[in-house]
Design a protein around this motif. Sequence first.
Motif, PDB file in Angstrom:
ATOM      1  N   HIS A   1      -8.090   4.259  -3.304  1.00  0.00           N
ATOM      2  CA  HIS A   1      -7.666   2.893  -2.998  1.00  0.00           C
ATOM      3  C   HIS A   1      -7.330   2.159  -4.286  1.00  0.00           C
ATOM      4  O   HIS A   1      -7.988   2.352  -5.316  1.00  0.00           O
ATOM      5  N   SER A   2      -6.323   1.313  -4.209  1.00  0.00           N
ATOM      6  CA  SER A   2      -6.029   0.416  -5.317  1.00  0.00           C
ATOM      7  C   SER A   2      -5.772  -0.963  -4.729  1.00  0.00           C
ATOM      8  O   SER A   2      -5.339  -1.095  -3.588  1.00  0.00           O
ATOM      9  N   GLY A   3      -6.064  -1.957  -5.505  1.00  0.00           N
ATOM     10  CA  GLY A   3      -5.901  -3.316  -5.017  1.00  0.00           C
ATOM     11  C   GLY A   3      -5.508  -4.259  -6.126  1.00  0.00           C
ATOM     12  O   GLY A   3      -5.784  -4.010  -7.299  1.00  0.00           O
ATOM     13  N   LEU A   4      -4.840  -5.308  -5.726  1.00  0.00           N
ATOM     14  CA  LEU A   4      -4.428  -6.336  -6.668  1.00  0.00           C
ATOM     15  C   LEU A   4      -4.601  -7.676  -5.981  1.00  0.00           C
ATOM     16  O   LEU A   4      -4.201  -7.846  -4.827  1.00  0.00           O
ATOM     17  N   ASP A   5      -5.235  -8.618  -6.664  1.00  0.00           N
ATOM     18  CA  ASP A   5      -5.405  -9.974  -6.159  1.00  0.00           C
ATOM     19  C   ASP A   5      -4.714 -10.926  -7.128  1.00  0.00           C
ATOM     20  O   ASP A   5      -4.918 -10.825  -8.339  1.00  0.00           O
ATOM     21  N   ILE A   6      -3.918 -11.829  -6.581  1.00  0.00           N
ATOM     22  CA  ILE A   6      -3.243 -12.821  -7.402  1.00  0.00           C
ATOM     23  C   ILE A   6      -3.656 -14.195  -6.881  1.00  0.00           C
ATOM     24  O   ILE A   6      -3.300 -14.557  -5.755  1.00  0.00           O
ATOM     25  N   PRO A   7      -4.417 -14.959  -7.662  1.00  0.00           N
ATOM     26  CA  PRO A   7      -4.770 -16.307  -7.221  1.00  0.00           C
ATOM     27  C   PRO A   7      -3.517 -17.174  -7.090  1.00  0.00           C
ATOM     28  O   PRO A   7      -2.571 -17.041  -7.874  1.00  0.00           O
ATOM     29  N   MET A   8      -3.494 -18.028  -6.094  1.00  0.00           N
ATOM     30  CA  MET A   8      -2.333 -18.904  -5.873  1.00  0.00           C
ATOM     31  C   MET A   8      -2.028 -19.744  -7.113  1.00  0.00           C
ATOM     32  O   MET A   8      -0.870 -20.000  -7.416  1.00  0.00           O
ATOM     33  N   THR A   9      -3.061 -20.146  -7.824  1.00  0.00           N
ATOM     34  CA  THR A   9      -2.852 -20.995  -8.995  1.00  0.00           C
ATOM     35  C   THR A   9      -2.182 -20.256 -10.145  1.00  0.00           C
ATOM     36  O   THR A   9      -1.680 -20.888 -11.067  1.00  0.00           O
ATOM     37  N   ARG A  10      -2.166 -18.916 -10.122  1.00  0.00           N
ATOM     38  CA  ARG A  10      -1.545 -18.122 -11.191  1.00  0.00           C
ATOM     39  C   ARG A  10      -0.088 -17.773 -10.880  1.00  0.00           C
ATOM     40  O   ARG A  10       0.610 -17.228 -11.729  1.00  0.00           O
ATOM     41  N   ILE A  11       0.352 -18.036  -9.664  1.00  0.00           N
ATOM     42  CA  ILE A  11       1.734 -17.706  -9.288  1.00  0.00           C
ATOM     43  C   ILE A  11       2.661 -18.782  -9.817  1.00  0.00           C
ATOM     44  O   ILE A  11       2.484 -19.963  -9.547  1.00  0.00           O
ATOM     45  N   SER A  12       3.662 -18.344 -10.585  1.00  0.00           N
ATOM     46  CA  SER A  12       4.600 -19.299 -11.173  1.00  0.00           C
ATOM     47  C   SER A  12       5.955 -19.298 -10.466  1.00  0.00           C
ATOM     48  O   SER A  12       6.699 -20.268 -10.570  1.00  0.00           O
ATOM     49  N   SER A  13       6.280 -18.221  -9.757  1.00  0.00           N
ATOM     50  CA  SER A  13       7.547 -18.190  -9.024  1.00  0.00           C
ATOM     51  C   SER A  13       7.455 -17.185  -7.882  1.00  0.00           C
ATOM     52  O   SER A  13       6.694 -16.226  -7.945  1.00  0.00           O
ATOM     53  N   VAL A  14       8.252 -17.444  -6.851  1.00  0.00           N
ATOM     54  CA  VAL A  14       8.326 -16.553  -5.701  1.00  0.00           C
ATOM     55  C   VAL A  14       9.805 -16.383  -5.376  1.00  0.00           C
ATOM     56  O   VAL A  14      10.521 -17.363  -5.203  1.00  0.00           O
ATOM     57  N   GLN A  15      10.258 -15.135  -5.330  1.00  0.00           N
ATOM     58  CA  GLN A  15      11.658 -14.829  -5.037  1.00  0.00           C
ATOM     59  C   GLN A  15      11.718 -13.737  -3.983  1.00  0.00           C
ATOM     60  O   GLN A  15      10.745 -13.025  -3.775  1.00  0.00           O
ATOM     61  N   PHE A  16      12.877 -13.609  -3.348  1.00  0.00           N
ATOM     62  CA  PHE A  16      13.089 -12.472  -2.466  1.00  0.00           C
ATOM     63  C   PHE A  16      14.489 -11.949  -2.687  1.00  0.00           C
ATOM     64  O   PHE A  16      15.369 -12.645  -3.196  1.00  0.00           O
ATOM     65  N   ARG A  17      14.671 -10.686  -2.300  1.00  0.00           N
ATOM     66  CA  ARG A  17      15.971 -10.036  -2.450  1.00  0.00           C
ATOM     67  C   ARG A  17      16.127  -9.078  -1.282  1.00  0.00           C
ATOM     68  O   ARG A  17      15.201  -8.350  -0.928  1.00  0.00           O
ATOM     69  N   HIS A  18      17.295  -9.110  -0.664  1.00  0.00           N
ATOM     70  CA  HIS A  18      17.576  -8.133   0.386  1.00  0.00           C
ATOM     71  C   HIS A  18      19.076  -7.957   0.547  1.00  0.00           C
ATOM     72  O   HIS A  18      19.836  -8.902   0.451  1.00  0.00           O
ATOM     73  N   GLY A  19      19.476  -6.701   0.748  1.00  0.00           N
ATOM     74  CA  GLY A  19      20.874  -6.364   0.939  1.00  0.00           C
ATOM     75  C   GLY A  19      21.246  -6.415   2.409  1.00  0.00           C
ATOM     76  O   GLY A  19      20.486  -6.863   3.265  1.00  0.00           O
ATOM     77  N   LEU A  20      22.415  -5.900   2.711  1.00  0.00           N
ATOM     78  CA  LEU A  20      22.939  -5.954   4.074  1.00  0.00           C
ATOM     79  C   LEU A  20      22.044  -5.207   5.056  1.00  0.00           C
ATOM     80  O   LEU A  20      21.691  -5.731   6.109  1.00  0.00           O
ATOM     81  N   VAL A  21      21.661  -3.984   4.721  1.00  0.00           N
ATOM     82  CA  VAL A  21      20.810  -3.196   5.624  1.00  0.00           C
ATOM     83  C   VAL A  21      19.452  -3.875   5.788  1.00  0.00           C
ATOM     84  O   VAL A  21      18.925  -3.959   6.902  1.00  0.00           O
ATOM     85  N   ASP A  22      18.890  -4.363   4.694  1.00  0.00           N
ATOM     86  CA  ASP A  22      17.608  -5.066   4.786  1.00  0.00           C
ATOM     87  C   ASP A  22      17.718  -6.311   5.667  1.00  0.00           C
ATOM     88  O   ASP A  22      16.804  -6.605   6.433  1.00  0.00           O
ATOM     89  N   ARG A  23      18.820  -7.033   5.574  1.00  0.00           N
ATOM     90  CA  ARG A  23      18.995  -8.214   6.423  1.00  0.00           C
ATOM     91  C   ARG A  23      19.085  -7.832   7.890  1.00  0.00           C
ATOM     92  O   ARG A  23      18.567  -8.525   8.756  1.00  0.00           O
ATOM     93  N   MET A  24      19.732  -6.691   8.179  1.00  0.00           N
ATOM     94  CA  MET A  24      19.814  -6.226   9.564  1.00  0.00           C
ATOM     95  C   MET A  24      18.429  -5.898  10.107  1.00  0.00           C
ATOM     96  O   MET A  24      18.133  -6.162  11.270  1.00  0.00           O
ATOM     97  N   PHE A  25      17.569  -5.331   9.272  1.00  0.00           N
ATOM     98  CA  PHE A  25      16.206  -4.980   9.678  1.00  0.00           C
ATOM     99  C   PHE A  25      15.221  -6.132   9.468  1.00  0.00           C
ATOM    100  O   PHE A  25      14.033  -5.982   9.757  1.00  0.00           O
TER     101      PHE A  25
END
Length: 170
Positions: free
Chosen positions: A102-126
Motif C-alpha cells: 500500500h502507498s498513500g499520500l495526504d495533501i492538507p487543503m491549506t497546502r494546495i496552491s492550485s487545482v487544474q484539470f486536463r482532458h482530451g476528446l475521448v476523455d470528455r466523451m467518457f
Amino acid sequence: MGYPEDALAPDEELILHTHPHWKMLLWPVTTLIVVTALAGFLGGLVSRTTESTTRSVLLLLILAIWLAVLVWRSVGPILDWRSTHFIVTDRRVLVREGVLTHSGLDIPMTRISSVQFRHGLVDRMFRTGELIIGSSSEEPLEYSDIPNVEQVHALLYHQVFEATPRHGGY
C-alpha cells in the motif's frame, strides 16, 4: 464503518470517495473476452483432432496459458483499479493505492496552491480526465482517469477556498 471512513479523523467529513474511471478497465475486460474465446476455440479444436494423452496435455497447456494471460492482463489491472482510492475530505485530499504494497499520500487543503484539470476528446466523451494539484512546496501531482474531473475540480477548488483563511476582513 468501512474504508475510507477508517482513515478519517473523528470529526473529519468525507466529501468524495472514488476509484479511477471505469475506462481503464476496457482493455482488461476486452482481453478477458478475447482470450477466453480463443482458449475455448482452441480447446474445442484440440478435443476433436487429437488422441486422449495428447489431448489432455494440450488442454492443460491451453488452460495454463489462459490462466497466466488472464491473471497478467485482466486480474492485476482490475485489482489495481479496485484498490486505488481518491478521497476528498473537508481537511485534505487522500490517495491510496496498492494491493500487496500500500502507498498513500495526504495533501492538507491549506497546502494546495492550485487545482487544474486536463482532458482530451475521448476523455470528455467518457467524462473523465487528469486532475493536477499544485502544492505550495512540491511539484504538481497528477492523477489520471478521475471520473467527472470537471466536477471534482470545482469541488476541490471550493474546498481549498473554504479551507484558506481570509485575511484583511474580506
